[in-house]
Design a protein around this motif. Structure first.
Motif, PDB file in Angstrom:
ATOM      1  N   GLN A   3       0.860  -1.184   0.000  1.00 45.98           N
ATOM      2  CA  GLN A   3       0.000   0.000   0.000  1.00 45.98           C
ATOM      3  C   GLN A   3       0.893   1.229   0.000  1.00 45.98           C
ATOM      4  N   LEU A   4       0.546   2.206  -0.843  1.00 47.82           N
ATOM      5  CA  LEU A   4       1.360   3.412  -0.995  1.00 47.82           C
ATOM      6  C   LEU A   4       0.521   4.641  -0.693  1.00 47.82           C
ATOM      7  N   VAL A   5       1.103   5.585   0.044  1.00 52.75           N
ATOM      8  CA  VAL A   5       0.404   6.818   0.389  1.00 52.75           C
ATOM      9  C   VAL A   5       1.311   7.996   0.069  1.00 52.75           C
ATOM     10  N   GLU A   6       0.818   8.903  -0.781  1.00 51.80           N
ATOM     11  CA  GLU A   6       1.585  10.105  -1.119  1.00 51.80           C
ATOM     12  C   GLU A   6       1.249  11.234  -0.149  1.00 51.80           C
ATOM     13  N   SER A   7       2.209  12.114   0.041  1.00 50.71           N
ATOM     14  CA  SER A   7       1.999  13.315   0.836  1.00 50.71           C
ATOM     15  C   SER A   7       2.944  14.402   0.343  1.00 50.71           C
ATOM     16  N   GLY A   8       2.689  15.627   0.787  1.00 52.88           N
ATOM     17  CA  GLY A   8       3.587  16.728   0.462  1.00 52.88           C
ATOM     18  C   GLY A   8       3.136  17.625  -0.659  1.00 52.88           C
ATOM     19  N   GLY A   9       2.031  17.290  -1.294  1.00 51.80           N
ATOM     20  CA  GLY A   9       1.548  18.159  -2.354  1.00 51.80           C
ATOM     21  C   GLY A   9       1.030  19.471  -1.793  1.00 51.80           C
ATOM     22  N   GLY A  10       0.782  20.418  -2.679  1.00 51.28           N
ATOM     23  CA  GLY A  10       0.265  21.707  -2.254  1.00 51.28           C
ATOM     24  C   GLY A  10       0.481  22.748  -3.319  1.00 51.28           C
ATOM     25  N   LEU A  11       0.512  23.986  -2.880  1.00 50.51           N
ATOM     26  CA  LEU A  11       0.651  25.125  -3.785  1.00 50.51           C
ATOM     27  C   LEU A  11       2.059  25.693  -3.687  1.00 50.51           C
ATOM     28  N   ALA A  12       2.655  25.970  -4.840  1.00 48.74           N
ATOM     29  CA  ALA A  12       3.978  26.583  -4.884  1.00 48.74           C
ATOM     30  C   ALA A  12       3.991  27.645  -5.974  1.00 48.74           C
ATOM     31  N   GLY A 116      -0.607   4.644  -5.360  1.00 47.74           N
ATOM     32  CA  GLY A 116      -1.177   5.472  -4.323  1.00 47.74           C
ATOM     33  C   GLY A 116      -2.389   6.217  -4.841  1.00 47.74           C
ATOM     34  N   GLN A 117      -2.979   7.028  -3.970  1.00 48.82           N
ATOM     35  CA  GLN A 117      -4.211   7.732  -4.321  1.00 48.82           C
ATOM     36  C   GLN A 117      -3.948   9.065  -5.013  1.00 48.82           C
ATOM     37  N   GLY A 118      -2.709   9.534  -4.981  1.00 45.94           N
ATOM     38  CA  GLY A 118      -2.338  10.778  -5.643  1.00 45.94           C
ATOM     39  C   GLY A 118      -2.343  11.975  -4.710  1.00 45.94           C
ATOM     40  N   THR A 119      -1.539  12.964  -5.047  1.00 45.62           N
ATOM     41  CA  THR A 119      -1.495  14.222  -4.301  1.00 45.62           C
ATOM     42  C   THR A 119      -1.395  15.370  -5.295  1.00 45.62           C
ATOM     43  N   GLN A 120      -2.167  16.413  -5.054  1.00 42.10           N
ATOM     44  CA  GLN A 120      -2.242  17.529  -5.992  1.00 42.10           C
ATOM     45  C   GLN A 120      -1.067  18.479  -5.796  1.00 42.10           C
ATOM     46  N   VAL A 121      -0.440  18.852  -6.899  1.00 43.36           N
ATOM     47  CA  VAL A 121       0.591  19.887  -6.917  1.00 43.36           C
ATOM     48  C   VAL A 121       0.120  20.987  -7.852  1.00 43.36           C
ATOM     49  N   THR A 122       0.087  22.205  -7.335  1.00 41.44           N
ATOM     50  CA  THR A 122      -0.328  23.354  -8.141  1.00 41.44           C
ATOM     51  C   THR A 122       0.773  24.401  -8.101  1.00 41.44           C
ATOM     52  N   VAL A 123       1.231  24.814  -9.269  1.00 42.15           N
ATOM     53  CA  VAL A 123       2.299  25.810  -9.375  1.00 42.15           C
ATOM     54  C   VAL A 123       1.718  27.055 -10.024  1.00 42.15           C
TER      55      VAL A 123
END
Length: 125
Positions: A3-12, A116-123
């Motif tokens: 099982q894989l879990v992503e983290s750390g995404g966000g706005l940059a 994993g379920q994915g994590t959103q990255v927005t630049v």
């Protein structure tokens, strides 16, 4: 199956940095791990991968020189350090694993069995 879990995404902001983490439910010592990204209008795109021993890495052409993939076996975690971010890096980022997968210069989503379920990255520009 791991099982894989992503983290750390966000706005940059453009030119900035983010670090994504992919944490596994078990040891990754026998797994190749890859990062892919996807936007609503595009197919899932290969970003980076690292071999099960950590000795081989591969990058997609659009991120090479800006992103770095690494592992911390003690934490069962794979990281994606993203520098010099661009608005076109905006996407949902997924990590994927596959036992014994050989890391080559070209990898596709079908090469990986666990996601994993994915994590959103927005630049922003």
């Amino acid at each position: 199956q791991v099982q894989l879990v992503e983290s750390g995404g966000g706005l940059a902001q453009a030119g900035g940095s983010l670090t994504l983490a992919c944490t596994a439910s078990q040891s990754l010592r026998r797994y190749a791990v890859g990062w892919f990204r996807q936007t609503p209008r595009k197919e899932r795109e290969f970003v980076a991968a690292i071999s099960w021993g950590g000795g081989t890495t591969s990058y997609g052409g659009s991120v090479e020189g800006r992103f770095t993939i690494s592992t911390d076996f003690g934490k069962n975690t794979v990281y994606l350090q993203m520098n010099s971010l661009k608005p076109e890096d905006t996407a949902v980022y997924y990590c994927a694993g596959d036992p014994g997968r050989i890391v080559t210069t070209t990898l596709s989503p079908g090469d990986f069995s666990s996601w994993g379920q994915g994590t959103q990255v927005t630049v922003s520009s």
